[in-house]
Motif scaffolding. Structure first.
Motif, PDB file in Angstrom:
ATOM      1  N   SER A  23       0.817  -1.215   0.000  1.00  0.00           N
ATOM      2  CA  SER A  23       0.000   0.000   0.000  1.00  0.00           C
ATOM      3  C   SER A  23       0.850   1.263   0.000  1.00  0.00           C
ATOM      4  O   SER A  23       0.478   2.278  -0.597  1.00  0.00           O
ATOM      5  N   ALA A  24       2.006   1.216   0.652  1.00  0.00           N
ATOM      6  CA  ALA A  24       2.874   2.395   0.695  1.00  0.00           C
ATOM      7  C   ALA A  24       3.382   2.753  -0.697  1.00  0.00           C
ATOM      8  O   ALA A  24       3.447   3.932  -1.073  1.00  0.00           O
ATOM      9  N   THR A  25       3.742   1.733  -1.486  1.00  0.00           N
ATOM     10  CA  THR A  25       4.208   1.978  -2.855  1.00  0.00           C
ATOM     11  C   THR A  25       3.097   2.567  -3.703  1.00  0.00           C
ATOM     12  O   THR A  25       3.303   3.538  -4.444  1.00  0.00           O
ATOM     13  N   LEU A  26       1.905   1.996  -3.607  1.00  0.00           N
ATOM     14  CA  LEU A  26       0.781   2.500  -4.397  1.00  0.00           C
ATOM     15  C   LEU A  26       0.407   3.917  -3.983  1.00  0.00           C
ATOM     16  O   LEU A  26       0.073   4.755  -4.824  1.00  0.00           O
ATOM     17  N   SER A  27       0.483   4.190  -2.707  1.00  0.00           N
ATOM     18  CA  SER A  27       0.186   5.535  -2.231  1.00  0.00           C
ATOM     19  C   SER A  27       1.209   6.534  -2.758  1.00  0.00           C
ATOM     20  O   SER A  27       0.857   7.658  -3.156  1.00  0.00           O
ATOM     21  N   ALA A  28       2.479   6.117  -2.799  1.00  0.00           N
ATOM     22  CA  ALA A  28       3.524   6.997  -3.325  1.00  0.00           C
ATOM     23  C   ALA A  28       3.306   7.275  -4.809  1.00  0.00           C
ATOM     24  O   ALA A  28       3.474   8.414  -5.277  1.00  0.00           O
ATOM     25  N   THR A  75      15.722  -8.782 -24.219  1.00  0.00           N
ATOM     26  CA  THR A  75      17.002  -8.096 -24.410  1.00  0.00           C
ATOM     27  C   THR A  75      16.857  -6.881 -25.320  1.00  0.00           C
ATOM     28  O   THR A  75      17.695  -5.983 -25.294  1.00  0.00           O
ATOM     29  N   GLY A  76      15.802  -6.837 -26.114  1.00  0.00           N
ATOM     30  CA  GLY A  76      15.588  -5.707 -27.017  1.00  0.00           C
ATOM     31  C   GLY A  76      14.692  -4.636 -26.450  1.00  0.00           C
ATOM     32  O   GLY A  76      14.320  -3.698 -27.156  1.00  0.00           O
ATOM     33  N   GLY A  77      14.344  -4.738 -25.156  1.00  0.00           N
ATOM     34  CA  GLY A  77      13.470  -3.755 -24.528  1.00  0.00           C
ATOM     35  C   GLY A  77      12.114  -4.356 -24.214  1.00  0.00           C
ATOM     36  O   GLY A  77      11.857  -5.536 -24.475  1.00  0.00           O
ATOM     37  N   TYR A  78      11.241  -3.552 -23.666  1.00  0.00           N
ATOM     38  CA  TYR A  78       9.926  -4.032 -23.269  1.00  0.00           C
ATOM     39  C   TYR A  78       8.942  -2.872 -23.284  1.00  0.00           C
ATOM     40  O   TYR A  78       9.327  -1.700 -23.374  1.00  0.00           O
ATOM     41  N   ILE A  79       7.663  -3.202 -23.218  1.00  0.00           N
ATOM     42  CA  ILE A  79       6.607  -2.192 -23.149  1.00  0.00           C
ATOM     43  C   ILE A  79       6.202  -2.040 -21.692  1.00  0.00           C
ATOM     44  O   ILE A  79       5.803  -3.007 -21.043  1.00  0.00           O
ATOM     45  N   ALA A  80       6.314  -0.829 -21.163  1.00  0.00           N
ATOM     46  CA  ALA A  80       6.046  -0.603 -19.744  1.00  0.00           C
ATOM     47  C   ALA A  80       4.634  -0.103 -19.486  1.00  0.00           C
ATOM     48  O   ALA A  80       4.143  -0.169 -18.358  1.00  0.00           O
ATOM     49  N   GLY A  81       3.971   0.395 -20.515  1.00  0.00           N
ATOM     50  CA  GLY A  81       2.616   0.895 -20.329  1.00  0.00           C
ATOM     51  C   GLY A  81       2.090   1.479 -21.619  1.00  0.00           C
ATOM     52  O   GLY A  81       2.839   1.666 -22.582  1.00  0.00           O
ATOM     53  N   PHE A  82       0.796   1.758 -21.655  1.00  0.00           N
ATOM     54  CA  PHE A  82       0.221   2.349 -22.860  1.00  0.00           C
ATOM     55  C   PHE A  82      -1.122   2.999 -22.556  1.00  0.00           C
ATOM     56  O   PHE A  82      -1.770   2.717 -21.543  1.00  0.00           O
ATOM     57  N   PHE A  83      -1.526   3.886 -23.454  1.00  0.00           N
ATOM     58  CA  PHE A  83      -2.871   4.445 -23.502  1.00  0.00           C
ATOM     59  C   PHE A  83      -3.527   3.912 -24.763  1.00  0.00           C
ATOM     60  O   PHE A  83      -2.919   3.914 -25.830  1.00  0.00           O
ATOM     61  N   ILE A 105       2.684  -2.032 -16.431  1.00  0.00           N
ATOM     62  CA  ILE A 105       3.197  -3.331 -15.999  1.00  0.00           C
ATOM     63  C   ILE A 105       3.037  -3.498 -14.487  1.00  0.00           C
ATOM     64  O   ILE A 105       2.852  -2.529 -13.748  1.00  0.00           O
ATOM     65  N   VAL A 106       3.132  -4.749 -14.056  1.00  0.00           N
ATOM     66  CA  VAL A 106       3.163  -5.075 -12.628  1.00  0.00           C
ATOM     67  C   VAL A 106       4.539  -5.644 -12.295  1.00  0.00           C
ATOM     68  O   VAL A 106       5.256  -6.133 -13.175  1.00  0.00           O
ATOM     69  N   PRO A 107       4.939  -5.594 -11.034  1.00  0.00           N
ATOM     70  CA  PRO A 107       6.210  -6.223 -10.653  1.00  0.00           C
ATOM     71  C   PRO A 107       6.178  -7.722 -10.929  1.00  0.00           C
ATOM     72  O   PRO A 107       5.157  -8.384 -10.728  1.00  0.00           O
ATOM     73  N   ASP A 108       7.308  -8.219 -11.389  1.00  0.00           N
ATOM     74  CA  ASP A 108       7.433  -9.655 -11.683  1.00  0.00           C
ATOM     75  C   ASP A 108       8.905 -10.027 -11.523  1.00  0.00           C
ATOM     76  O   ASP A 108       9.608 -10.279 -12.503  1.00  0.00           O
ATOM     77  N   PRO A 109       9.405 -10.029 -10.291  1.00  0.00           N
ATOM     78  CA  PRO A 109      10.844 -10.237 -10.065  1.00  0.00           C
ATOM     79  C   PRO A 109      11.377 -11.539 -10.644  1.00  0.00           C
ATOM     80  O   PRO A 109      12.533 -11.599 -11.077  1.00  0.00           O
ATOM     81  N   ALA A 110      10.557 -12.573 -10.680  1.00  0.00           N
ATOM     82  CA  ALA A 110      11.012 -13.870 -11.176  1.00  0.00           C
ATOM     83  C   ALA A 110      10.863 -14.014 -12.685  1.00  0.00           C
ATOM     84  O   ALA A 110      11.288 -15.024 -13.258  1.00  0.00           O
ATOM     85  N   ASP A 121      11.828  -1.336  -9.506  1.00  0.00           N
ATOM     86  CA  ASP A 121      11.842  -0.938 -10.920  1.00  0.00           C
ATOM     87  C   ASP A 121      10.501  -0.325 -11.316  1.00  0.00           C
ATOM     88  O   ASP A 121      10.447   0.723 -11.972  1.00  0.00           O
ATOM     89  N   VAL A 122       9.432  -0.989 -10.929  1.00  0.00           N
ATOM     90  CA  VAL A 122       8.097  -0.524 -11.311  1.00  0.00           C
ATOM     91  C   VAL A 122       7.775   0.808 -10.639  1.00  0.00           C
ATOM     92  O   VAL A 122       7.220   1.722 -11.258  1.00  0.00           O
ATOM     93  N   GLU A 123       8.151   0.939  -9.383  1.00  0.00           N
ATOM     94  CA  GLU A 123       7.889   2.191  -8.677  1.00  0.00           C
ATOM     95  C   GLU A 123       8.632   3.360  -9.326  1.00  0.00           C
ATOM     96  O   GLU A 123       8.101   4.469  -9.433  1.00  0.00           O
ATOM     97  N   ALA A 124       9.855   3.112  -9.806  1.00  0.00           N
ATOM     98  CA  ALA A 124      10.648   4.175 -10.429  1.00  0.00           C
ATOM     99  C   ALA A 124      10.181   4.482 -11.844  1.00  0.00           C
ATOM    100  O   ALA A 124      10.168   5.643 -12.274  1.00  0.00           O
ATOM    101  N   LEU A 125       9.785   3.444 -12.583  1.00  0.00           N
ATOM    102  CA  LEU A 125       9.483   3.600 -14.002  1.00  0.00           C
ATOM    103  C   LEU A 125       8.062   4.068 -14.284  1.00  0.00           C
ATOM    104  O   LEU A 125       7.825   4.843 -15.217  1.00  0.00           O
ATOM    105  N   THR A 126       7.102   3.624 -13.489  1.00  0.00           N
ATOM    106  CA  THR A 126       5.698   3.880 -13.805  1.00  0.00           C
ATOM    107  C   THR A 126       5.361   5.366 -13.923  1.00  0.00           C
ATOM    108  O   THR A 126       4.630   5.759 -14.840  1.00  0.00           O
ATOM    109  N   PRO A 127       5.864   6.249 -13.055  1.00  0.00           N
ATOM    110  CA  PRO A 127       5.553   7.674 -13.247  1.00  0.00           C
ATOM    111  C   PRO A 127       6.060   8.236 -14.575  1.00  0.00           C
ATOM    112  O   PRO A 127       5.402   9.094 -15.177  1.00  0.00           O
ATOM    113  N   VAL A 128       7.207   7.765 -15.037  1.00  0.00           N
ATOM    114  CA  VAL A 128       7.748   8.235 -16.316  1.00  0.00           C
ATOM    115  C   VAL A 128       6.815   7.828 -17.452  1.00  0.00           C
ATOM    116  O   VAL A 128       6.497   8.631 -18.343  1.00  0.00           O
ATOM    117  N   ILE A 129       6.364   6.580 -17.411  1.00  0.00           N
ATOM    118  CA  ILE A 129       5.463   6.098 -18.449  1.00  0.00           C
ATOM    119  C   ILE A 129       4.108   6.789 -18.347  1.00  0.00           C
ATOM    120  O   ILE A 129       3.486   7.122 -19.363  1.00  0.00           O
TER     121      ILE A 129
END
Length: 370
Positions: A23-28, A75-83, A105-110, A121-129
């Motif tokens: 909840s703390a991550t989502l609130s942030a 290895t060629g990149g990924y899609i982090a989000g979209f509209f 995206i959602v976290p998926d460490p494995a 990663d998701v907490e840092a990247l999601t605001p940019v996307i």
């Protein structure tokens, strides 16, 4: 049920996400969307709609986005989000989610779904996307829903979204250079890829699905436009019924061909040592030779040159360049003439020396730097 709700944003998380988000991550995330990115984007570009009458933009974090890239392609990149514009399109919205939705995206460490992404990663990247995709949403609303026009051309829409990332990063300055870099670094890296071979990447791509180098061109061009014509220009371009080149010409009062030509020069001469570029051939916000020289010192693998654009060098009477000129871009040649050297003539020709089609309208632009 929403996991975090603010004034403008509601965050939902797919119940099938492989890794829990506390909840703390989502609130942030909700706080940065609500208090920084939403106000910044709406002030810069325009307003979004509320066709579902819930007063918020929904952020849906779902593994469906992770699945858009296979594990073998990570290895060629990924899609982090979209509209997805179909959610708002008046002809199709009822068939989809009929509301203002940003997918992430959602976290998926494995790496069970696709590429591995830690919670950090998701907490840092999601605001940019989010700020990137939110500009796309606003742009669609202003063009299609407000003015009943067609949506903006992909290359300009993408450039404006990359600009949204940059100004979000700048909103943290001077307090946090690290936060600025998190938002701006990808654009700078994409621009580096473009400047390595500008003749290979068209500016005028029809959709915002280009290569990273093409995305870099879109950002550089948008950055140049704002430097030349002011910070109000992005909002004027978005709040318009026009598109692409016509939109830019109408808002700047300059022929599009003139602007593109000057932008091409700016990519080489803006902060060229020993040369004072005229105002119309400059970036004012960035000093790219300084930026790329620093990145080269830090990482000479990914930034192999101190400055990526290195024009072919030739004597005037020996210029011989062949290849494909893509729409909105061009090849660079540095012609070196000694004082008193004889004049020379340059010829454009098509394949096998045939005349160039009048429909192509090739342009030769020359600037003297010595």
């Amino acid at each position: 049920m929403a996991r975090a709700v603010g004034t403008h944003i509601a965050v939902y998380v797919d119940t099938l996400a492989p890794s829990p988000i506390d909840s703390a991550t989502l609130s942030a995330l909700q706080q940065v969307f609500d208090s920084r990115l939403y106000p910044l984007d709406t002030a810069t570009f325009g307003h979004t709609s509320d066709i579902d009458s819930n007063s918020v933009v929904i952020v849906l974090m779902t593994g469906t986005v992770n699945h858009l890239i296979s594990k073998t392609a990570c290895t060629g990149g990924y899609i982090a989000g979209f509209f997805f514009s179909g959610d708002l399109d008046p002809f199709f919205a009822a068939q989809f989610n009929h509301g203002e939705v940003f997918y992430s995206i959602v976290p998926d460490p494995a790496g069970t779904l696709s590429c591995a992404h830690t919670n950090a990663d998701v907490e840092a990247l999601t605001p940019v996307i989010f700020t990137h995709e939110f500009q796309h949403m606003i742009n669609f609303v202003e063009h299609v829903l407000v003015r009943s026009a067609n949506s903006e051309e992909g290359w300009l829409d993408e450039g404006l979204s990359k600009y949204a990332e940059e100004i979000a990063g700048r909103s943290y300055l001077p307090d946090s250079q690290q936060a600025f870099s998190r938002y701006a670094f990808n654009s700078v890296a994409d621009a580096y890829d473009y400047l390595l071979a500008p003749g290979s990447s068209p500016l005028l791509i029809p959709a915002d699905t280009g290569t990273l180098a093409e995305v870099g061109a879109s950002w550089l061009f948008t950055r140049y436009l704002v430097d030349q014509f002011g910070a109000a220009l992005p909002g004027q371009l978005v709040q318009s019924s026009l598109h692409g080149a016509a939109n830019i010409s109408a808002r700047t009062g300059q022929p599009f061909a003139t602007i593109v030509s000057r932008w091409g020069f700016a990519n080489w001469v803006s902060d060229l040592p020993g040369f004072t570029a005229p105002a119309e051939l400059r970036y004012t916000t960035w000093h790219f030779r300084t930026t790329y020289a620093s990145l080269h010192m830090q990482d000479s693998t990914d930034f192999a040159r101190p400055y990526p654009l290195v024009p072919l060098r030739s004597a005037g009477n020996a210029v011989n360049v062949s290849g494909t000129l893509w729409s909105g871009s061009g090849a660079y040649v540095r012609v070196v003439q000694k004082p008193g050297d004889a004049a020379f003539t340059l010829h454009f020709s098509g394949p096998s020396g045939s005349p160039v089609s009048p429909a192509v309208v090739p342009r030769l632009n020359v600037v003297r730097i010595r």
